[in-house]
Write a protein that holds these residues in place. Structure first.
Motif, PDB file in Angstrom:
ATOM      1  N   ILE A 153      13.774  11.403  31.830  1.00 34.56           N
ATOM      2  CA  ILE A 153      12.832  10.692  30.954  1.00 34.56           C
ATOM      3  C   ILE A 153      13.552  10.153  29.720  1.00 34.56           C
ATOM      4  N   LYS A 154      14.461  10.938  29.165  1.00 34.94           N
ATOM      5  CA  LYS A 154      15.237  10.469  28.013  1.00 34.94           C
ATOM      6  C   LYS A 154      16.066   9.241  28.388  1.00 34.94           C
ATOM      7  N   TYR A 155      16.663   9.257  29.565  1.00 38.30           N
ATOM      8  CA  TYR A 155      17.488   8.141  30.042  1.00 38.30           C
ATOM      9  C   TYR A 155      16.636   6.867  30.176  1.00 38.30           C
ATOM     10  N   ILE A 156      15.451   7.001  30.777  1.00 42.07           N
ATOM     11  CA  ILE A 156      14.557   5.852  30.941  1.00 42.07           C
ATOM     12  C   ILE A 156      14.084   5.346  29.583  1.00 42.07           C
ATOM     13  N   THR A 157      13.751   6.272  28.690  1.00 43.51           N
ATOM     14  CA  THR A 157      13.278   5.887  27.351  1.00 43.51           C
ATOM     15  C   THR A 157      14.356   5.134  26.584  1.00 43.51           C
ATOM     16  N   GLU A 158      15.567   5.608  26.642  1.00 44.66           N
ATOM     17  CA  GLU A 158      16.663   4.930  25.937  1.00 44.66           C
ATOM     18  C   GLU A 158      16.866   3.523  26.478  1.00 44.66           C
ATOM     19  N   TRP A 159      16.688   3.349  27.783  1.00 45.43           N
ATOM     20  CA  TRP A 159      16.780   2.009  28.369  1.00 45.43           C
ATOM     21  C   TRP A 159      15.656   1.124  27.831  1.00 45.43           C
ATOM     22  N   GLU A 160      14.437   1.668  27.757  1.00 44.93           N
ATOM     23  CA  GLU A 160      13.319   0.877  27.233  1.00 44.93           C
ATOM     24  C   GLU A 160      13.528   0.521  25.760  1.00 44.93           C
ATOM     25  N   LEU A 161      14.149   1.401  25.005  1.00 42.92           N
ATOM     26  CA  LEU A 161      14.439   1.083  23.598  1.00 42.92           C
ATOM     27  C   LEU A 161      15.408  -0.094  23.503  1.00 42.92           C
ATOM     28  N   GLN A 162      16.377  -0.131  24.406  1.00 39.83           N
ATOM     29  CA  GLN A 162      17.273  -1.294  24.471  1.00 39.83           C
ATOM     30  C   GLN A 162      16.494  -2.566  24.784  1.00 39.83           C
ATOM     31  N   CYS A 163      15.586  -2.471  25.755  1.00 34.50           N
ATOM     32  CA  CYS A 163      14.757  -3.632  26.108  1.00 34.50           C
ATOM     33  C   CYS A 163      14.001  -4.124  24.877  1.00 34.50           C
ATOM     34  N   CYS A 164      13.406  -3.195  24.159  1.00 34.43           N
ATOM     35  CA  CYS A 164      12.642  -3.547  22.962  1.00 34.43           C
ATOM     36  C   CYS A 164      13.488  -4.356  21.996  1.00 34.43           C
ATOM     37  N   ASP A 165      14.689  -3.891  21.719  1.00 32.01           N
ATOM     38  CA  ASP A 165      15.525  -4.579  20.732  1.00 32.01           C
ATOM     39  C   ASP A 165      15.888  -5.986  21.181  1.00 32.01           C
ATOM     40  N   VAL A 166      16.244  -6.141  22.453  1.00 35.38           N
ATOM     41  CA  VAL A 166      16.635  -7.463  22.939  1.00 35.38           C
ATOM     42  C   VAL A 166      15.440  -8.419  22.894  1.00 35.38           C
ATOM     43  N   ILE A 167      14.279  -7.943  23.303  1.00 34.79           N
ATOM     44  CA  ILE A 167      13.078  -8.782  23.276  1.00 34.79           C
ATOM     45  C   ILE A 167      12.734  -9.178  21.848  1.00 34.79           C
ATOM     46  N   CYS A 168      12.737  -8.218  20.954  1.00 38.69           N
ATOM     47  CA  CYS A 168      12.372  -8.509  19.564  1.00 38.69           C
ATOM     48  C   CYS A 168      13.380  -9.434  18.900  1.00 38.69           C
ATOM     49  N   ASP A 169      14.649  -9.278  19.225  1.00 40.74           N
ATOM     50  CA  ASP A 169      15.665 -10.171  18.665  1.00 40.74           C
ATOM     51  C   ASP A 169      15.418 -11.620  19.070  1.00 40.74           C
ATOM     52  N   PRO A 192      -3.179  17.948  30.319  1.00 44.92           N
ATOM     53  CA  PRO A 192      -2.709  17.401  29.035  1.00 44.92           C
ATOM     54  C   PRO A 192      -1.527  18.162  28.446  1.00 44.92           C
ATOM     55  N   GLU A 193      -1.496  19.480  28.592  1.00 47.55           N
ATOM     56  CA  GLU A 193      -0.396  20.255  28.003  1.00 47.55           C
ATOM     57  C   GLU A 193       0.948  19.861  28.624  1.00 47.55           C
ATOM     58  N   MET A 194       0.970  19.656  29.929  1.00 50.34           N
ATOM     59  CA  MET A 194       2.213  19.245  30.580  1.00 50.34           C
ATOM     60  C   MET A 194       2.554  17.800  30.217  1.00 50.34           C
ATOM     61  N   PHE A 195       1.556  16.945  30.179  1.00 47.49           N
ATOM     62  CA  PHE A 195       1.783  15.561  29.771  1.00 47.49           C
ATOM     63  C   PHE A 195       2.418  15.520  28.388  1.00 47.49           C
ATOM     64  N   GLU A 196       1.892  16.299  27.468  1.00 48.53           N
ATOM     65  CA  GLU A 196       2.428  16.322  26.102  1.00 48.53           C
ATOM     66  C   GLU A 196       3.863  16.829  26.088  1.00 48.53           C
ATOM     67  N   PHE A 198       6.184  16.496  28.259  1.00 49.19           N
ATOM     68  CA  PHE A 198       7.181  15.569  28.789  1.00 49.19           C
ATOM     69  C   PHE A 198       7.109  14.167  28.195  1.00 49.19           C
ATOM     70  N   PHE A 199       5.914  13.706  27.810  1.00 45.64           N
ATOM     71  CA  PHE A 199       5.781  12.283  27.493  1.00 45.64           C
ATOM     72  C   PHE A 199       5.346  11.957  26.068  1.00 45.64           C
ATOM     73  N   LEU A 200       4.819  12.908  25.339  1.00 46.92           N
ATOM     74  CA  LEU A 200       4.331  12.583  23.998  1.00 46.92           C
ATOM     75  C   LEU A 200       5.463  12.114  23.087  1.00 46.92           C
ATOM     76  N   GLU A 201       6.523  12.871  22.979  1.00 50.33           N
ATOM     77  CA  GLU A 201       7.615  12.497  22.068  1.00 50.33           C
ATOM     78  C   GLU A 201       8.345  11.234  22.521  1.00 50.33           C
ATOM     79  N   PRO A 202       8.656  11.070  23.823  1.00 51.97           N
ATOM     80  CA  PRO A 202       9.284   9.804  24.231  1.00 51.97           C
ATOM     81  C   PRO A 202       8.435   8.586  23.891  1.00 51.97           C
ATOM     82  N   GLU A 235      -1.738   9.539  18.904  1.00 50.17           N
ATOM     83  CA  GLU A 235      -0.514  10.027  18.269  1.00 50.17           C
ATOM     84  C   GLU A 235       0.697   9.185  18.661  1.00 50.17           C
ATOM     85  N   MET A 236       0.702   8.646  19.872  1.00 55.76           N
ATOM     86  CA  MET A 236       1.791   7.779  20.315  1.00 55.76           C
ATOM     87  C   MET A 236       1.826   6.444  19.565  1.00 55.76           C
TER      88      MET A 236
END
Length: 334
Positions: A153-169, A192-196, A198-202, A235-236
């Motif tokens: 999940i961290k790997y996928i999130t970091e990729w999406e953060l890259q996407c965000c920057d390129v799109i916004c630029d 919900p507890e399991m969802f939180e 794994f996915f709340l912070e990303p 919260e997200m």
């Protein structure tokens, strides 16, 4: 007269004064940027296309979208312990600048006073996990190997953060539309507890970054039951939950959570089918507006784009919202 964007803002504000019902995706000019176009996703009727993550995807005729194909031999990563060797994110940094220039030319035609420039992102973090692994394998891995799932999940999130920057630029968006289905029609895929866990912070990191880059409105698509995840959505940083189905208590959610708005209630399965009729569309739209209308509610099909599976349905919904708007507003506006 308020623009589509202004009327949307008045609709979602606790003390707003909209002039009319918001008409589905009317405030959002959805942009298919090079990063999305390079996904190599299938068009309706195309089968067994391999996308840029190596996932085989098909879009069967008459279906509302594309789905991964997980026949034997086609699963990218069957064993979560092997994800570092099997999963390879595509490079998002080096698409031809000419493609971005073409995208920028499309964006320049959008009146930002009328609509939000809204890049489209799909699939989301959870969906990307089960696209790569097959959904039962992915769901079991949350229990059996949580550390590796967190790392994937961290790997996928970091990729999406890259996407965000390129799109916004390149296009400086005002909103973004992000897909990630978190449930079926009647339940979420995990408690919900399991969802939180794994996915709340990303998602806080991802959506927070989009807002740091100037995006005003986060629209998250999940055409499902997800009522129990609404506190996490808030919260997200999600501003609009698109796709909420009637199995959710939509009016109660909006009354109790002024921080979020909902586009949905017109379940696509009720209106978007072979042999659909204007009469039925009218009935479903009016039922939805009567039941859910008020602060924060945007009548909208549950499907996650401004299209329909069967020709003319999306436009029919728009037409019925228009036809009912003055009557409903006159009866309900203070």
């Amino acid at each position: 007269m308020l623009t589509a964007k202004q009327n949307f803002l008045e609709t979602i504000k606790p003390d707003g004064h909209p002039e009319r019902l918001v008409k589905q995706y009317e405030p959002f000019a959805v942009v298919f940027h090079p990063q999305y176009r390079h996904r190599n996703n299938p068009k309706p009727g195309e089968l067994n296309k391999v996308n840029n993550w190596g996932v085989t995807v098909s879009w069967a005729e008459g279906q509302p979208g594309a789905f991964p194909v997980h026949k034997p031999g086609l699963i990218v990563c069957e064993d979560i312990e092997e994800w570092r060797d099997k999963v390879h994110a595509p490079d998002v940094l080096h698409y031809p600048e000419a493609e971005w220039e073409a995208c920028q030319a499309e964006v320049e035609k959008i009146d930002r006073n009328e609509q939000y420039v809204t890049p489209f992102m799909a699939p989301g973090i959870f969906e990307q996990c089960h696209y790569l692994m097959e959904i039962s394998n992915a769901l079991m891995a949350f229990y059996e190997d949580p550390e590796d799932m967190h790392d994937l999940i961290k790997y996928i999130t970091e990729w999406e953060l890259q996407c965000c920057d390129v799109i916004c630029d390149h296009i400086h968006p005002d909103a973004m539309l992000h897909h990630d289905d978190w449930g079926t029609q009647i339940s979420t895929f995990m408690r919900p507890e399991m969802f939180e866990e794994f996915f709340l912070e990303p998602y806080k990191l991802l959506y927070g970054h989009w807002k740091e880059r100037g995006v005003e409105i986060i629209v998250h698509h999940s055409d499902s039951y997800a009522e129990t995840l609404v506190p996490d959505m808030i919260e997200m940083g999600i501003d609009v939950w698109q796709g909420a189905m009637r199995t959710n208590d939509i009016r109660k959610i909006l009354d109790e959570n002024p921080q979020i708005s909902i586009m949905g209630g017109v379940d696509s399965a009720l209106v978007d089918y072979e042999g659909w009729t204007e009469e039925n569309t009218r009935k479903v739209v009016r039922e939805s507006v009567d039941k859910y209308g008020g602060r924060g509610y945007i009548p909208c099909q549950s499907q996650g784009l401004n299209v329909s599976t069967f020709k003319g349905v999306y436009e029919s919904i728009d037409k019925e919202i228009d036809a009912y708007s003055d009557e409903w507003m006159a009866a309900h506006q203070k």
